[in-house]
Motif scaffolding. Sequence first.
Motif, PDB file in Angstrom:
ATOM      1  N   LEU A   1       0.808  -1.309   0.131  1.00 15.64           N
ATOM      2  CA  LEU A   1       0.095   0.012  -0.020  1.00 15.64           C
ATOM      3  C   LEU A   1       0.828   1.440   0.034  1.00 15.64           C
ATOM      4  CD1 LEU A   1      -2.623   1.433   0.358  1.00 15.64           C
ATOM      5  CD2 LEU A   1      -2.704   0.931   2.639  1.00 15.64           C
ATOM      6  N   ARG A   2       2.169   1.348   0.831  1.00 11.33           N
ATOM      7  CA  ARG A   2       2.750   2.507   0.825  1.00 11.33           C
ATOM      8  C   ARG A   2       3.429   2.709  -0.359  1.00 11.33           C
ATOM      9  NH1 ARG A   2       3.914   0.227   6.008  1.00 11.33           N
ATOM     10  NH2 ARG A   2       6.044  -0.911   5.216  1.00 11.33           N
ATOM     11  N   LEU A   3       3.552   1.873  -1.331  1.00  9.57           N
ATOM     12  CA  LEU A   3       4.137   2.222  -2.733  1.00  9.57           C
ATOM     13  C   LEU A   3       3.359   2.972  -3.543  1.00  9.57           C
ATOM     14  CD1 LEU A   3       5.446  -1.588  -3.509  1.00  9.57           C
ATOM     15  CD2 LEU A   3       6.891   0.586  -2.844  1.00  9.57           C
ATOM     16  N   PHE A   4       2.093   3.244  -3.291  1.00  6.24           N
ATOM     17  CA  PHE A   4       0.981   3.866  -3.873  1.00  6.24           C
ATOM     18  C   PHE A   4       0.923   5.384  -3.361  1.00  6.24           C
ATOM     19  CE2 PHE A   4       0.390  -0.554  -5.118  1.00  6.24           C
ATOM     20  CZ  PHE A   4      -0.023  -0.411  -6.425  1.00  6.24           C
ATOM     21  N   SER A   5       1.756   5.872  -2.518  1.00  3.95           N
ATOM     22  CA  SER A   5       1.685   7.294  -2.085  1.00  3.95           C
ATOM     23  C   SER A   5       2.861   7.864  -2.549  1.00  3.95           C
ATOM     24  CB  SER A   5       1.411   7.149  -0.649  1.00  3.95           C
ATOM     25  OG  SER A   5       1.221   8.399  -0.289  1.00  3.95           O
ATOM     26  N   PRO A   6       2.767   8.803  -3.403  1.00  2.00           N
ATOM     27  CA  PRO A   6       1.635   9.228  -4.331  1.00  2.00           C
ATOM     28  C   PRO A   6       1.518   8.133  -5.227  1.00  2.00           C
ATOM     29  CG  PRO A   6       3.616  10.552  -5.010  1.00  2.00           C
ATOM     30  CD  PRO A   6       3.940   9.602  -3.513  1.00  2.00           C
ATOM     31  N   PRO A   7       0.379   8.140  -6.152  1.00  2.00           N
ATOM     32  CA  PRO A   7      -0.563   9.331  -6.531  1.00  2.00           C
ATOM     33  C   PRO A   7      -1.710   9.292  -5.661  1.00  2.00           C
ATOM     34  CG  PRO A   7      -0.739   8.161  -8.140  1.00  2.00           C
ATOM     35  CD  PRO A   7       0.353   7.318  -7.400  1.00  2.00           C
ATOM     36  N   ILE A   8      -1.946   7.899  -4.910  1.00  2.00           N
ATOM     37  CA  ILE A   8      -3.091   7.653  -4.336  1.00  2.00           C
ATOM     38  C   ILE A   8      -3.205   8.355  -3.039  1.00  2.00           C
ATOM     39  CG2 ILE A   8      -4.795   5.956  -3.326  1.00  2.00           C
ATOM     40  CD1 ILE A   8      -4.387   5.765  -6.354  1.00  2.00           C
ATOM     41  N   ALA A   9      -4.266   9.351  -2.854  1.00  2.00           N
ATOM     42  CA  ALA A   9      -4.530  10.226  -1.495  1.00  2.00           C
ATOM     43  C   ALA A   9      -4.950   9.158  -0.650  1.00  2.00           C
ATOM     44  CB  ALA A   9      -5.670  11.243  -2.123  1.00  2.00           C
ATOM     45  N   ARG A  10      -4.684   9.769   0.763  1.00  2.00           N
ATOM     46  CA  ARG A  10      -4.909   9.173   1.990  1.00  2.00           C
ATOM     47  C   ARG A  10      -4.635   7.575   2.344  1.00  2.00           C
ATOM     48  NH1 ARG A  10     -10.878  11.006   1.449  1.00  2.00           N
ATOM     49  NH2 ARG A  10     -11.369  10.209   3.501  1.00  2.00           N
ATOM     50  N   VAL A  11      -3.538   7.418   1.841  1.00  2.00           N
ATOM     51  CA  VAL A  11      -3.440   5.631   1.879  1.00  2.00           C
ATOM     52  C   VAL A  11      -3.287   5.533   3.455  1.00  2.00           C
ATOM     53  CG1 VAL A  11      -2.067   5.373  -0.184  1.00  2.00           C
ATOM     54  CG2 VAL A  11      -0.834   6.058   1.929  1.00  2.00           C
ATOM     55  N   ASP A  12      -3.177   6.212   4.418  1.00  2.00           N
ATOM     56  CA  ASP A  12      -3.146   5.680   5.720  1.00  2.00           C
ATOM     57  C   ASP A  12      -4.520   5.415   6.185  1.00  2.00           C
ATOM     58  OD1 ASP A  12      -3.877   8.500   5.368  1.00  2.00           O
ATOM     59  OD2 ASP A  12      -2.993   8.946   7.267  1.00  2.00           O
ATOM     60  N   GLU A  13      -5.491   5.914   5.450  1.00  2.00           N
ATOM     61  CA  GLU A  13      -6.901   5.602   5.646  1.00  2.00           C
ATOM     62  C   GLU A  13      -7.487   4.157   5.058  1.00  2.00           C
ATOM     63  OE1 GLU A  13      -9.560   8.869   5.798  1.00  2.00           O
ATOM     64  OE2 GLU A  13      -7.839  10.156   5.219  1.00  2.00           O
ATOM     65  N   TYR A  14      -6.789   3.640   4.400  1.00  2.00           N
ATOM     66  CA  TYR A  14      -7.038   2.309   3.809  1.00  2.00           C
ATOM     67  C   TYR A  14      -6.642   1.228   4.728  1.00  2.00           C
ATOM     68  CZ  TYR A  14      -7.758   4.177  -0.904  1.00  2.00           C
ATOM     69  OH  TYR A  14      -8.176   5.071  -2.072  1.00  2.00           O
ATOM     70  N   THR A  15      -7.313   0.087   4.784  1.00  2.00           N
ATOM     71  CA  THR A  15      -6.998  -1.065   5.544  1.00  2.00           C
ATOM     72  C   THR A  15      -6.873  -2.285   4.896  1.00  2.00           C
ATOM     73  OG1 THR A  15      -9.407  -1.447   5.816  1.00  2.00           O
ATOM     74  CG2 THR A  15      -8.468  -0.241   7.488  1.00  2.00           C
ATOM     75  N   VAL A  16      -5.931  -3.235   5.181  1.00  2.00           N
ATOM     76  CA  VAL A  16      -5.411  -4.285   4.198  1.00  2.00           C
ATOM     77  C   VAL A  16      -6.839  -5.456   4.828  1.00  2.00           C
ATOM     78  CG1 VAL A  16      -3.960  -6.081   3.709  1.00  2.00           C
ATOM     79  CG2 VAL A  16      -3.252  -3.638   4.009  1.00  2.00           C
ATOM     80  N   SER A  17      -7.365  -5.902   3.672  1.00  2.00           N
ATOM     81  CA  SER A  17      -8.303  -7.087   4.364  1.00  2.00           C
ATOM     82  C   SER A  17      -7.634  -8.268   3.769  1.00  2.00           C
ATOM     83  CB  SER A  17      -9.683  -6.810   3.523  1.00  2.00           C
ATOM     84  OG  SER A  17      -9.522  -6.760   1.941  1.00  2.00           O
ATOM     85  N   ASN A  18      -6.782  -8.631   2.756  1.00  2.00           N
ATOM     86  CA  ASN A  18      -6.019  -9.864   2.489  1.00  2.00           C
ATOM     87  C   ASN A  18      -4.871  -9.718   1.579  1.00  2.00           C
ATOM     88  OD1 ASN A  18      -5.972 -12.718   2.298  1.00  2.00           O
ATOM     89  ND2 ASN A  18      -7.232 -12.616   0.314  1.00  2.00           N
ATOM     90  N   VAL A  19      -4.146 -10.597   1.801  1.00  2.00           N
ATOM     91  CA  VAL A  19      -2.828 -10.514   0.851  1.00  2.00           C
ATOM     92  C   VAL A  19      -2.649 -11.528   0.099  1.00  2.00           C
ATOM     93  CG1 VAL A  19      -0.474 -10.410   0.724  1.00  2.00           C
ATOM     94  CG2 VAL A  19      -1.666  -8.599   2.426  1.00  2.00           C
ATOM     95  N   VAL A  20      -2.633 -12.059  -1.095  1.00  2.00           N
ATOM     96  CA  VAL A  20      -2.508 -13.083  -2.030  1.00  2.00           C
ATOM     97  C   VAL A  20      -1.147 -13.028  -2.723  1.00  2.00           C
ATOM     98  CG1 VAL A  20      -3.465 -14.073  -4.079  1.00  2.00           C
ATOM     99  CG2 VAL A  20      -4.880 -13.047  -2.348  1.00  2.00           C
ATOM    100  N   THR A  21      -0.227 -14.067  -2.566  1.00  2.00           N
ATOM    101  CA  THR A  21       0.731 -14.225  -3.095  1.00  2.00           C
ATOM    102  C   THR A  21       0.835 -14.795  -4.462  1.00  2.00           C
ATOM    103  OG1 THR A  21       1.387 -16.376  -2.118  1.00  2.00           O
ATOM    104  CG2 THR A  21       1.915 -14.293  -0.928  1.00  2.00           C
ATOM    105  N   CYS A  22       1.673 -14.528  -5.077  1.00  2.00           N
ATOM    106  CA  CYS A  22       1.863 -15.322  -6.826  1.00  2.00           C
ATOM    107  C   CYS A  22       3.292 -15.453  -7.147  1.00  2.00           C
ATOM    108  CB  CYS A  22       1.155 -14.121  -7.732  1.00  2.00           C
ATOM    109  SG  CYS A  22      -0.172 -13.285  -7.409  1.00  2.00           S
TER     110      CYS A  22
END
Length: 367
Positions: free
Chosen positions: A286-307
């Motif tokens: 998630l931190r890789l997306f700030s910027p340009p995604i605004a307010r990333v500290d307000e997002y919550t992680v619901s799941n992580v999927v590996t590939c």
Amino acid sequence: MKTIVVGAGIAGLSTAWELTRRGHAVTLLEQGPIPNPLAASGDHHRIIRRAYGPGSGYGKAISEAYDAWGALWSDLGQSHYDARGFLCVSRAAGDDTDLYREGMEKGGWPIELFSAEEAARRWPFLEAGSFRYAFHSPEGGALHCRRIAAGIGEWLRANGADVREHMQVVAVDCEAGSVKLADGDSLTADQVVVTAGAWVTKLFPDLVSELTTYRTAVAYLEPPTDLKQAWEAAPVILDVGGDTDGYIIPRSGDGGLKFGSGLHKRQQDDASAAREPEDGEGEAILRLFSPPIARVDEYTVSNVVTCAYTFTDDQRFFATRKGRCLVVSACSGHGYKFGTAVGRRVAAAVENGDTQDLIRWLRAEDM
């Protein structure tokens, strides 16, 4: 012709589908279930889009892919495609969005340009002062991978193919056209097509010089409440600019809001190892997306999927002929969209024996 297909990711499923349509006797072997959540194409949704740099050739190849997907939807009796368009955001001159824009413009494919301020007003999850511009294409969207895999599997069984799940292949004899199974049994056919994804180098160790296996992961997120509606209506985001190599797929089909980045990967020779998410891995993505995604500290992680993916140095498809065996692999994380077209081309190569023509198409050399 009797053909064994090893691996039921999108390439293997599509190859089995096209060979069956052409009247061949097909046995499809998959080491896990269909769909297999550990496979590179086993997640809920993937992007389909035309945007590539002007010299890649893959932008034109998408036309053939769209045609092949259309044929699949006709056979399945339903579409598993969410045509919501795509968006690219540029943060630095010469970044991927600049290249994609140039490719779209050179190809004559329609796009709409937005200033940063205009884009942020239309898509309020973007941080206006953090990027140069954005462009939108009405063509493209999300393919629903698990629904596609389940649908092709059902179609294959209904049309006479021998589909075997939880059937691991441990060795391939290319001269004899045979495969050895983990339970000790062997199967023989006129041709063997190996589309084993990140497990291909276990069957062919000599290919490690051309195919590198990486472990990566994507994060499924819950956005701030006031941005949920904007995300629900958003196009897929092919690139977030800069060097993040970041993409986003909004909630679509059975999949939630997904963030993924090409920066978040590491070389890992065993595709089955370390597949459990690590502590804090979703937050790191998630931190890789700030910027340009605004307010990333307000997002919550619901799941992580590996590939796990195989990558080539030039990020193009790979194929090689070994006796009665045809090995097809890689497109370095961006090949799902071509899946049905790959199946058509591989099936043709099985019939006519022209591996070089297949390789030229896979590498988009004639585009």
